[in-house]
Design an enzyme around this catalytic site. Structure first.
Site, PDB file in Angstrom:
ATOM      1  N   GLU A  39       1.001  -1.232  -0.038  1.00 58.54           N
ATOM      2  CA  GLU A  39      -0.014  -0.064  -0.046  1.00 58.54           C
ATOM      3  C   GLU A  39       0.891   1.310  -0.011  1.00 58.54           C
ATOM      4  OE1 GLU A  39      -2.554   0.087   3.516  1.00 58.54           O
ATOM      5  OE2 GLU A  39      -2.314   2.714   3.416  1.00 58.54           O
ATOM      6  N   ARG A  43       1.094  10.294   0.891  1.00 62.77           N
ATOM      7  CA  ARG A  43       1.623  11.057   1.953  1.00 62.77           C
ATOM      8  C   ARG A  43       2.656  11.906   1.235  1.00 62.77           C
ATOM      9  NH1 ARG A  43       1.498   7.461   7.437  1.00 62.77           N
ATOM     10  NH2 ARG A  43      -0.499   6.468   6.749  1.00 62.77           N
ATOM     11  N   THR A  67      -3.871   6.286   2.650  1.00 62.39           N
ATOM     12  CA  THR A  67      -4.059   7.575   3.220  1.00 62.39           C
ATOM     13  C   THR A  67      -4.911   8.349   1.896  1.00 62.39           C
ATOM     14  OG1 THR A  67      -1.925   7.504   4.029  1.00 62.39           O
ATOM     15  CG2 THR A  67      -2.952   9.553   4.425  1.00 62.39           C
ATOM     16  N   LYS A 127     -10.588  -1.375   7.813  1.00 68.32           N
ATOM     17  CA  LYS A 127      -9.273  -1.019   8.418  1.00 68.32           C
ATOM     18  C   LYS A 127      -9.680  -0.550   9.804  1.00 68.32           C
ATOM     19  CE  LYS A 127      -5.493   1.905   7.919  1.00 68.32           C
ATOM     20  NZ  LYS A 127      -4.452   2.714   7.373  1.00 68.32           N
TER      21      LYS A 127
HETATM   22  C1  3PG Z   1      -1.277   3.688   8.236  1.00 60.21           C
HETATM   23  O1  3PG Z   1      -1.734   4.675   7.679  1.00 60.21           O
HETATM   24  O2  3PG Z   1      -1.892   2.592   8.067  1.00 60.21           O
HETATM   25  C2  3PG Z   1      -0.146   3.749   9.433  1.00 60.21           C
HETATM   26  O3  3PG Z   1       0.614   4.909   9.162  1.00 60.21           O
HETATM   27  C3  3PG Z   1       0.532   2.307   9.520  1.00 60.21           C
HETATM   28  O4  3PG Z   1       0.808   2.230  10.758  1.00 60.21           O
HETATM   29  P1  3PG Z   1       2.129   1.908  11.261  1.00 60.21           P
HETATM   30  O5  3PG Z   1       3.152   3.024  10.547  1.00 60.21           O
HETATM   31  O6  3PG Z   1       1.973   2.213  12.840  1.00 60.21           O
HETATM   32  O7  3PG Z   1       2.162   0.559  10.893  1.00 60.21           O
END
Ligand code: 3PG
Length: 213
Positions: A39, A43, A67, A127
């Site tokens: 994924e 960002r 995101t 999610k």
């Molecule tokens: C996301 O957007 O899914 C998170 O940033 C992932 O979470 P993590 O970086 O704490 O694994």
């Protein structure tokens, strides 16, 4: 929309890629560790470019966009070849755009009301974010209580590491776990490809051992 090909390995690598030139080596490093899902989060300015490059050059990996905050990002993701989308929360505008473009979406939820609204909007894999700071495995189990019989699945994400994988995956309604720990932004920026492959392989071994039980 069939999401089995995305979720069957039960792990999604959430990546923040600062330089599009790192996209292909990152995808190859995950594949070398045995994982075929990435994924790429919106960002960074180059997210769509990263998705397009991975889709073209590393077709063995399923590539999605993360995101997703706006319908325009959904369109950019689809145009770049995203096979799925992930949103940190529940936005009807993002949901409508995903339906319009026939892109499977994993919207983010944390409360029962959000789960119910997301189901009404037609999504079946949600999610659970941010998982660890919201109570982790215990909170997710409590949330699943009234929804466990409905057929919906959860993708807990946020603060998860390899050591927590087995406990999450032991929950029947957990379709997959998401996380960035095997390829976090710093490791990608440093081009630590063999380290990323090693951390991915470690996670895949834990998943294999969990499934064998
Ligand atoms: C996301 O957007 O899914 C998170 O940033 C992932 O979470 P993590 O970086 O704490 O694994």
């Amino acid at each position: 929309m069939n999401t089995d090909f995305i979720l069957k390995q039960r792990l999604i690598c959430v990546a923040v890629i600062d330089r599009p030139d790192d996209a292909i080596p990152l995808a190859e490093s995950l594949l070398a560790g045995g994982l075929n899902v990435i994924e790429v989060t919106f960002r960074t300015a180059g997210a769509a470019e990263c998705i397009a490059r991975i889709r073209k050059s590393v077709p063995q990996i399923a590539v999605g966009a993360g995101t997703l905050l706006t319908p325009d990002q959904v369109k950019q993701a689809v145009d770049a070849g995203s096979q799925f989308g992930v949103s940190p929360g529940l936005s009807e505008a993002v949901s409508n755009a995903a339906h319009k473009h026939k892109m499977p979406l994993f919207p983010g939820v944390i409360t029962p009301s959000e789960v119910m609204r997301t189901m009404e909007l037609g999504w079946k894999q949600l999610k659970f974010f941010p998982s660890e700071t919201s109570g982790g495995v215990n909170a997710l189990k409590a949330l699943i209580g009234p929804f466990g019989h409905t057929g919906i699945g959860f993708i807990p994400t946020g603060g998860i590491t390899a050591a927590m994988l087995a406990n999450y995956l032991a929950i029947k309604q957990v379709a997959a776990v998401g996380g960035s720990w095997m390829a976090d932004r710093k490791l990608v920026a440093e081009k630590s490809w063999s380290r990323i492959t090693g951390l991915t392989a470690e996670a895949m071994n834990i998943i294999a051992a969990t499934s064998a039980k």
